[in-house]
Design a protein around this motif. Structure first.
Motif, PDB file in Angstrom:
ATOM      1  N   MET A   1      -3.679   5.923   1.870  1.00  0.00           N
ATOM      2  CA  MET A   1      -3.576   4.690   2.646  1.00  0.00           C
ATOM      3  C   MET A   1      -2.470   4.804   3.691  1.00  0.00           C
ATOM      4  O   MET A   1      -2.653   4.430   4.861  1.00  0.00           O
ATOM      5  CB  MET A   1      -3.313   3.503   1.715  1.00  0.00           C
ATOM      6  CG  MET A   1      -4.489   3.118   0.846  1.00  0.00           C
ATOM      7  SD  MET A   1      -4.199   1.563  -0.040  1.00  0.00           S
ATOM      8  CE  MET A   1      -3.113   2.100  -1.351  1.00  0.00           C
ATOM      9  N   LYS A   2      -1.331   5.307   3.284  1.00  0.00           N
ATOM     10  CA  LYS A   2      -0.201   5.444   4.207  1.00  0.00           C
ATOM     11  C   LYS A   2      -0.526   6.414   5.334  1.00  0.00           C
ATOM     12  O   LYS A   2      -0.197   6.167   6.501  1.00  0.00           O
ATOM     13  CB  LYS A   2       1.039   5.917   3.450  1.00  0.00           C
ATOM     14  CG  LYS A   2       2.296   5.950   4.310  1.00  0.00           C
ATOM     15  CD  LYS A   2       3.524   6.300   3.481  1.00  0.00           C
ATOM     16  CE  LYS A   2       4.782   6.254   4.349  1.00  0.00           C
ATOM     17  NZ  LYS A   2       5.992   6.610   3.559  1.00  0.00           N
TER      18      LYS A   2
ATOM     19  N   GLU B   1      -2.833   4.782   7.845  1.00  0.00           N
ATOM     20  CA  GLU B   1      -2.046   3.828   8.632  1.00  0.00           C
ATOM     21  C   GLU B   1      -1.254   4.559   9.718  1.00  0.00           C
ATOM     22  O   GLU B   1      -1.218   4.124  10.878  1.00  0.00           O
ATOM     23  CB  GLU B   1      -1.110   3.059   7.709  1.00  0.00           C
ATOM     24  CG  GLU B   1      -0.290   1.987   8.403  1.00  0.00           C
ATOM     25  CD  GLU B   1       0.612   1.255   7.432  1.00  0.00           C
ATOM     26  OE1 GLU B   1       0.907   0.075   7.675  1.00  0.00           O
ATOM     27  OE2 GLU B   1       1.041   1.870   6.423  1.00  0.00           O
ATOM     28  N   GLU B   2      -0.655   5.676   9.364  1.00  0.00           N
ATOM     29  CA  GLU B   2       0.147   6.455  10.315  1.00  0.00           C
ATOM     30  C   GLU B   2      -0.710   7.081  11.412  1.00  0.00           C
ATOM     31  O   GLU B   2      -0.220   7.352  12.514  1.00  0.00           O
ATOM     32  CB  GLU B   2       0.931   7.540   9.569  1.00  0.00           C
ATOM     33  CG  GLU B   2       2.043   6.969   8.686  1.00  0.00           C
ATOM     34  CD  GLU B   2       2.688   8.012   7.792  1.00  0.00           C
ATOM     35  OE1 GLU B   2       2.109   9.129   7.647  1.00  0.00           O
ATOM     36  OE2 GLU B   2       3.762   7.717   7.226  1.00  0.00           O
TER      37      GLU B   2
ATOM     38  N   ILE C   1      -7.273  -0.691   6.513  1.00  0.00           N
ATOM     39  CA  ILE C   1      -7.639   0.186   5.406  1.00  0.00           C
ATOM     40  C   ILE C   1      -8.890  -0.395   4.774  1.00  0.00           C
ATOM     41  O   ILE C   1      -8.913  -1.544   4.331  1.00  0.00           O
ATOM     42  CB  ILE C   1      -6.515   0.300   4.360  1.00  0.00           C
ATOM     43  CG1 ILE C   1      -5.229   0.832   5.003  1.00  0.00           C
ATOM     44  CG2 ILE C   1      -6.959   1.194   3.209  1.00  0.00           C
ATOM     45  CD1 ILE C   1      -5.350   2.229   5.602  1.00  0.00           C
TER      46      ILE C   1
ATOM     47  N   TYR D   1       2.113   1.304  -2.739  1.00  0.00           N
ATOM     48  CA  TYR D   1       2.278   1.182  -1.287  1.00  0.00           C
ATOM     49  C   TYR D   1       1.209   0.257  -0.722  1.00  0.00           C
ATOM     50  O   TYR D   1       0.019   0.518  -0.879  1.00  0.00           O
ATOM     51  CB  TYR D   1       2.181   2.545  -0.585  1.00  0.00           C
ATOM     52  CG  TYR D   1       2.358   2.411   0.909  1.00  0.00           C
ATOM     53  CD1 TYR D   1       3.622   2.187   1.441  1.00  0.00           C
ATOM     54  CD2 TYR D   1       1.259   2.455   1.772  1.00  0.00           C
ATOM     55  CE1 TYR D   1       3.798   2.016   2.816  1.00  0.00           C
ATOM     56  CE2 TYR D   1       1.432   2.287   3.144  1.00  0.00           C
ATOM     57  CZ  TYR D   1       2.709   2.070   3.658  1.00  0.00           C
ATOM     58  OH  TYR D   1       2.878   1.892   5.009  1.00  0.00           O
ATOM     59  N   ARG D   2       1.640  -0.808  -0.080  1.00  0.00           N
ATOM     60  CA  ARG D   2       0.718  -1.730   0.563  1.00  0.00           C
ATOM     61  C   ARG D   2       0.889  -1.598   2.069  1.00  0.00           C
ATOM     62  O   ARG D   2       1.965  -1.916   2.612  1.00  0.00           O
ATOM     63  CB  ARG D   2       0.959  -3.173   0.139  1.00  0.00           C
ATOM     64  CG  ARG D   2      -0.095  -4.134   0.720  1.00  0.00           C
ATOM     65  CD  ARG D   2       0.145  -5.582   0.308  1.00  0.00           C
ATOM     66  NE  ARG D   2      -0.869  -6.443   0.903  1.00  0.00           N
ATOM     67  CZ  ARG D   2      -1.965  -6.858   0.285  1.00  0.00           C
ATOM     68  NH1 ARG D   2      -2.193  -6.478  -0.963  1.00  0.00           N
ATOM     69  NH2 ARG D   2      -2.846  -7.631   0.899  1.00  0.00           N
ATOM     70  N   PRO D   3      -0.136  -1.117   2.765  1.00  0.00           N
ATOM     71  CA  PRO D   3      -0.044  -0.967   4.226  1.00  0.00           C
ATOM     72  C   PRO D   3       0.220  -2.302   4.919  1.00  0.00           C
ATOM     73  O   PRO D   3      -0.080  -3.374   4.387  1.00  0.00           O
ATOM     74  CB  PRO D   3      -1.425  -0.411   4.602  1.00  0.00           C
ATOM     75  CG  PRO D   3      -1.938   0.222   3.348  1.00  0.00           C
ATOM     76  CD  PRO D   3      -1.413  -0.624   2.240  1.00  0.00           C
ATOM     77  N   LYS D   4       0.779  -2.201   6.112  1.00  0.00           N
ATOM     78  CA  LYS D   4       1.088  -3.396   6.906  1.00  0.00           C
ATOM     79  C   LYS D   4      -0.080  -3.814   7.792  1.00  0.00           C
ATOM     80  O   LYS D   4       0.033  -4.753   8.572  1.00  0.00           O
ATOM     81  CB  LYS D   4       2.335  -3.151   7.736  1.00  0.00           C
ATOM     82  CG  LYS D   4       3.584  -2.888   6.893  1.00  0.00           C
ATOM     83  CD  LYS D   4       4.774  -2.559   7.760  1.00  0.00           C
ATOM     84  CE  LYS D   4       6.014  -2.320   6.901  1.00  0.00           C
ATOM     85  NZ  LYS D   4       5.855  -1.172   5.973  1.00  0.00           N
TER      86      LYS D   4
END
Length: 288
Positions: A87-88, A91-92, A98, A117-120
């Protein structure tokens, strides 16, 4: 023994010991992760949707285009920590969101990974619509992207081995709409919060499609609706002569006319020429 009742099948099996109807064990199994551009424009956008395709499925659709990961459960077992890293990474890479595809039978594992980890960016719950209300009302995800396959219990039993599909899916969709309210878009036209409902027209099922669209219009008029014409006979469609073909122009237009009479917030409509396999991803374990 910890039994699994994560989806409406409620198998009550210990997935550490054997598979449920979904066809997978208790470990997370993923077939592909990456930027995907085949979703609705408000999901894919210019950067793509950070899509994670999970293995297994609680439905048994005879025409499934992703049958090698849904029915045959192709994929790679990963940990919750690895899912959080995926997920991270997406996001990057600039993903708009997601996108968890076929997540119902991994609901608890996904929640655990989000605790790591919760993406923004928005989280998309992309499911068959066959979901438990109690999972929906936990309000974990920003966007619900539901298939809405059948109005007729006879058709859902015949093609997906699931007689209560409409009863369950309509309740899940209604609950999600009640929780999320009107769709919220950003200045790029990307959906940030809300509910999208997809419907794929099946051959010989125009009345079923029209009944389903009318129900949505009467009960959930604020949704984003996506009418899909991309049906191509695959997997075990050959065992059912009535669906072993593409839809006709007459069938397409009949359902399209029903869409013109709705009050949906926004509607996406596929052209009839969309009936190809071009948008089916290669499930090659990439991104995992």
């Amino acid at each position: 023994m910890s039994v699994c009742n994560s989806c409406p099948r409620k198998c009550s099996v210990d997935r550490n010991q054997r598979h449920g109807v979904c066809g997978v064990g208790n470990e997370i199994k993923v077939a592909r992760a990456g930027l995907h551009f085949g979703e609705e424009p408000c999901i894919s956008g210019a950067n793509g949707s950070g899509t994670i395709f999970f293995s297994g499925c609680s439905l048994k659709c005879v025409m499934c285009q992703n049958y090698n990961i849904s029915h045959e459960a192709f994929g790679k077992v990963i940990s919750k920590e690895k899912l959080a890293k995926i997920m991270k990474s997406l996001e990057e890479k600039g993903a708009n969101n997601i996108n968890f595809v076929t997540p119902s039978h991994y609901f608890n594992q996904i929640v655990d990974a989000l605790a790591i980890y919760r993406p923004k960016i928005p989280l998309v719950y992309n499911s068959s619509g066959y979901d438990l209300i109690e999972n929906i009302q936990k309000d974990i995800f920003d966007i619900y992207l539901f298939d809405f396959k059948y109005y007729s219990p006879e058709k859902s039993l015949m093609y997906s081995k699931c007689e209560d599909y409409f009863e369950v899916a309509s309740s899940a969709i209604s609950k999600a709409v009640k929780i999320k309210g009107e769709p919220l878009f950003d200045d790029r036209g990307l959906l940030r919060r809300g509910v999208i409902v997809r419907h794929l027209i099946l051959p010989g099922s125009t009345n079923d499609s029209i009944n389903l669209i009318k129900w949505l219009n009467d009960n959930t008029p604020g949704i984003v609706f996506s009418l899909m014409s991309q049906y191509v006979p695959m997997y075990k469609s050959c065992d059912f002569p009535e669906i072993n073909r593409k839809i006709t122009k007459r069938e397409y237009n009949k359902v399209l006319n029903a869409c013109y009479e709705t009050n949906f917030c926004e509607t996406y409509i596929q052209d009839l020429i969309s009936a190809t396999t071009d948008m089916i991803p290669d499930f090659d374990l990439s991104g995992i």
